[in-house]
Design a protein around this motif. Structure first.
Motif, PDB file in Angstrom:
ATOM      1  N   VAL A  24       0.837  -1.204   0.000  1.00 40.74           N
ATOM      2  CA  VAL A  24       0.000   0.000   0.000  1.00 40.74           C
ATOM      3  C   VAL A  24       0.871   1.252   0.000  1.00 40.74           C
ATOM      4  O   VAL A  24       0.729   2.135  -0.850  1.00 40.74           O
ATOM      5  CB  VAL A  24      -0.931   0.006   1.238  1.00 40.74           C
ATOM      6  N   ASN A  59       4.133   1.587  -0.650  1.00 39.84           N
ATOM      7  CA  ASN A  59       5.034   1.685  -1.799  1.00 39.84           C
ATOM      8  C   ASN A  59       4.316   2.120  -3.064  1.00 39.84           C
ATOM      9  O   ASN A  59       4.855   2.897  -3.855  1.00 39.84           O
ATOM     10  CB  ASN A  59       5.739   0.352  -2.056  1.00 39.84           C
ATOM     11  N   ALA A  60       3.117   1.604  -3.258  1.00 39.71           N
ATOM     12  CA  ALA A  60       2.374   1.985  -4.457  1.00 39.71           C
ATOM     13  C   ALA A  60       2.188   3.495  -4.449  1.00 39.71           C
ATOM     14  O   ALA A  60       2.463   4.175  -5.436  1.00 39.71           O
ATOM     15  CB  ALA A  60       1.033   1.266  -4.520  1.00 39.71           C
ATOM     16  N   LYS A  61       1.743   4.009  -3.303  1.00 38.28           N
ATOM     17  CA  LYS A  61       1.495   5.452  -3.219  1.00 38.28           C
ATOM     18  C   LYS A  61       2.800   6.230  -3.417  1.00 38.28           C
ATOM     19  O   LYS A  61       2.824   7.278  -4.056  1.00 38.28           O
ATOM     20  CB  LYS A  61       0.865   5.790  -1.868  1.00 38.28           C
ATOM     21  N   ASN A  73       5.742   5.222  -4.958  1.00 38.85           N
ATOM     22  CA  ASN A  73       6.483   5.039  -6.220  1.00 38.85           C
ATOM     23  C   ASN A  73       5.705   5.416  -7.461  1.00 38.85           C
ATOM     24  O   ASN A  73       6.285   5.675  -8.506  1.00 38.85           O
ATOM     25  CB  ASN A  73       6.913   3.570  -6.379  1.00 38.85           C
TER      26      ASN A  73
END
Lengths: 198, 198
Positions: free
Chosen positions: A47, A49-51, A53
């Motif tokens: 969660v 990392n997605a936000k 990267n």
């Protein structure tokens, strides 16, 4: 009796996800508690990392974690054609057909006077930037076939006129596999208008 | 074309949640991307904290983030009655009736020879501990009304015999508000057996 505080908070958070009600949120929270610690950590990291990267592709504004998205980066894609869509998920849908080899432009929204979304709130400016070097020859408007999508497509088509590129719109008609009797008036009318010779 | 790596990973993680398919997982992942950073952090923190802080209540094995759960801690609850349930969510369901004032015991599972879940895999031992001081007078077996739940209830009832406590089972019958014609044979049979005088 209430839930334990941390559990209550987790259920609340899950409930904020799209189309997750109280029951599903509870089920998800209990599922998290049942997982081993590493897996819970992997979930939370995914969660965050997605936000962290993911950002917009420098060319087409689709989501990517590099400078350019995989489509813009590829030299197998026809840079002369841009398919304009409202959301990143529309790119996924069109890619699944396996029949489109041009590039995309993701607007991240649609014009909506009601919701006060104007031309500056969606990615129209970066789209116009792409016509500066005269490489683009066709723009396919693939916004949603509803009033707002239609208005957005028309607005952009007008902006593109000075560049002298061909602007097309996805064909309207009856969906493949559907039953004629359930097609709405408007769709049928458009299907008749757009009829083709065998 | 593939998703950006971090996005792909997030979608995969969401898909692991109970009853979340690819489409919902995509929607959830895009939703996360659309949130401000603080909110994404709050979401991830709630996940990690729940797993970190929540453990079994020292008495009834329900989830709690303190030593005792709110029911076991309360002095308004009748410690002489224990309602045995399979899962923590069953406690929530019974609490919602507002008519039960005893305590609970959460087994965290049910006996299942097929899935190789034996007596040591669920919280039966901590349940037996609770009879040592002779305070308990009644145990209500509220496991699910199916073969495994039934077998679990019968197994526990037999273990409790030496303690001389009253062991009861939730009443079977037709659900309130249901249509008689749609009740299955077994339920109707139990409803007739268990009939009561006006």
């Amino acid at each position: 009796m209430q839930y334990a505080v941390s559990l209550e908070k987790l259920i609340e958070q899950f409930q904020k996800l799209p189309s997750v009600g109280l029951k599903s949120a509870q089920r998800m929270a209990y599922h998290i508690l049942s997982l081993p610690e590493e897996e819970v950590k992997a979930f939370a990291d995914a969660v965050v990392n997605a936000k962290k990267n993911i950002h917009y592709c420098a060319v087409c504004c689709d989501f990517t974690d590099e400078e350019l998205c995989s489509v813009c980066k590829s030299d197998k894609r026809d840079k002369g054609t841009i398919c304009v869509v409202e959301e990143s998920k529309d790119v996924v849908a069109i890619e699944k057909t396996g029949e489109y080899f041009g590039t995309y432009h993701v607007l991240h929204g649609r014009l909506s006077p009601v919701k006060k979304i104007g031309a500056d709130d969606i990615m129209i400016k970066p789209l116009l930037e792409r016509f500066k070097d005269g490489e683009v020859s066709e723009v396919i408007m693939a916004t949603n076939p509803n009033i707002e999508g239609e208005a957005t497509a028309m607005y952009i088509a007008r902006l593109l006129k000075p560049f002298g590129v061909k602007v097309t719109r996805l064909a309207y008609g009856i969906p493949v596999g559907a039953d004629l009797e359930f097609a709405d008036d408007m769709t049928l009318r458009r299907a008749i208008e757009g009829r083709k010779e065998f």
